[in-house]
Design an enzyme around this catalytic site. Sequence first.
Site, mmCIF file in Angstrom:
data_model
loop_
_atom_site.group_PDB
_atom_site.id
_atom_site.type_symbol
_atom_site.label_atom_id
_atom_site.label_comp_id
_atom_site.label_asym_id
_atom_site.label_seq_id
_atom_site.Cartn_x
_atom_site.Cartn_y
_atom_site.Cartn_z
ATOM 1 C CE LYS A 1 -3.887 -1.853 2.716
ATOM 2 N NZ LYS A 1 -4.960 -1.632 1.737
ATOM 3 N NE ARG B 1 -10.918 -9.910 -2.106
ATOM 4 C CZ ARG B 1 -11.219 -9.006 -3.040
ATOM 5 N NH1 ARG B 1 -11.497 -9.384 -4.266
ATOM 6 N NH2 ARG B 1 -11.266 -7.726 -2.741
#
Length: 512
Positions: free
Chosen positions: A290, A364
């Site tokens: 990020k 996920r």
Amino acid sequence: MAGELQIDFTALKDAGARKGRGAGGSAGASTWVVLAGADLAMGAETRRILGGAVDLIKRAATTAKFKGQSGQSLDLLAPTGLPCERLIVMGTARKAEEAGPVDALNLGGAIQGKIDGQPRVTILFEMPDVAADADKAAADLMLGLRLRAYKFDIYKTKKKDDAKTAPKSQISIALADPAGAKREAKHREALAGGVTLARTLVNEPPNVLFPASFAQRAKDLQKLGVEVQVLDEKALAKLGFRMLLGVGQGSDHDSKVVIMRWNGAKSAKTKPIAFVGKGVCFDSGGISIKPAASMEDMKGDMAGAACVVGLMHALAARKAKVNVIGAIGLVENMPDGKAQRPGDIVTSLSGQTVELINTDAEGRLVLGDVLWYVQDKYKPQFMVNLATLTGAILVALGTEHAGLFSNNDELSARLTEAGAVTGEKVWRMPLGAAYDKLLDSKFADMKHTGGRYAGSITAAQFLQRFVNGVPWAHLDIAGTGMASPSSDINQSWGSGWGVRLLDRLISDHYEG
Ligand code: BES
Ligand code: MN
Ligand code: ZN
């Protein structure tokens, strides 16, 4: 912890009898709080206790343009003729479209905002124009006080010294039927404990709260009678949680899965309901790292898991008559020579193969294995998972609603209703074959991200491939679980979002 309150319920009629005691006396300054509705309407008993001070309030209200509207308050110091040093009048009148059971909870929060740090407070709790159940309203008021008083300041060494010398606030809620309120308050005390536990877990820094230390905090629930099992990397590898383990493989911290079990139903055989939480203790993005801006916020990427632990605390503390499984996947997502790469293909616990695209879509992967495990092992009536899953849900819904994705209309309706009642609101988003198709992979059974559009939906579609047809709802709480806006009942970065919502879902539909 700072912000602790001692709260009791007393008889309103006795609040009047205390007249004369305490004024300038040795017990220290005391504060009274009274409620006023539209046009300064006050309860009959409140007016009786205030006596001549009602005129004082009226004169002050005119000058201060106080009309009894919710959000308004009037602060009188050294009020003549009353045995208190300070009198706060809280407005309670709301516009018709705002009225609802959240009132007393938010009112309690607003009151705590005014009385914070005051040593002795009496709240004359007589709602002038609200017909709600008085016992429940008083208990909600108490919950609002507690939630507003929560402070996460254990790392503030200077403030801590002040807090040590400050006495605990003693608050009396004076009302017509204290016994009834006390009964209702037991449930709310359990909830307060659950919400504040969830907040603390979200607020803790990632060098303190990592998978092993998080698992230890979940183990603390054993004191309340919750069964807690911690699966370590060896156990997870043996079971086949390869998709989850892949996320943690670049971290020096070992991944864990924690299974909590509360058996409160009459029969141990009653099928459990299950809650699953994303517990990414820090999300750097991994190899798909990020940008630096606000990366520190990614300590809160375990808010889903925090909610599940907070919920289990609340259910056990109030001895909820329901069988519940709480399962959390705890990992740290880091870049490293051992970290997984975009392009890797992993085999999930379900047997399905997954081509990794962007290692920052790690939540996920964690949830997919835990959801599969829970449905397979515990055969729950339904599963609800919570996850700070996508930045895209913030773009869609902001911080007001969590995204709700579900394969079941009844569960969706119940969650939506519980959201409206508790103020922890959810908004249903679509699922469908056309979105699911976006996960097709050239090389494996699926890829794990779906491209630029509909990012929250494709993430949910991915999860759905691991629920095996069980009734299921996914709450994307990236906008509600962390970096929360301040409100009457929350001033904390981590809001503890979802604990009250899910407790309500259970108490309304799945107990007894
Ligand atoms: N934990 C983030 C999502 C997030 C973003 C939570 C902002 C809270 C605030 C999640 O793991 C993530 O990085 N998601 C990616 C998915 C993308 C790579 C497909 C995102 O939202 O950008
Ligand atoms: Mn991520
Ligand atoms: Zn994440």
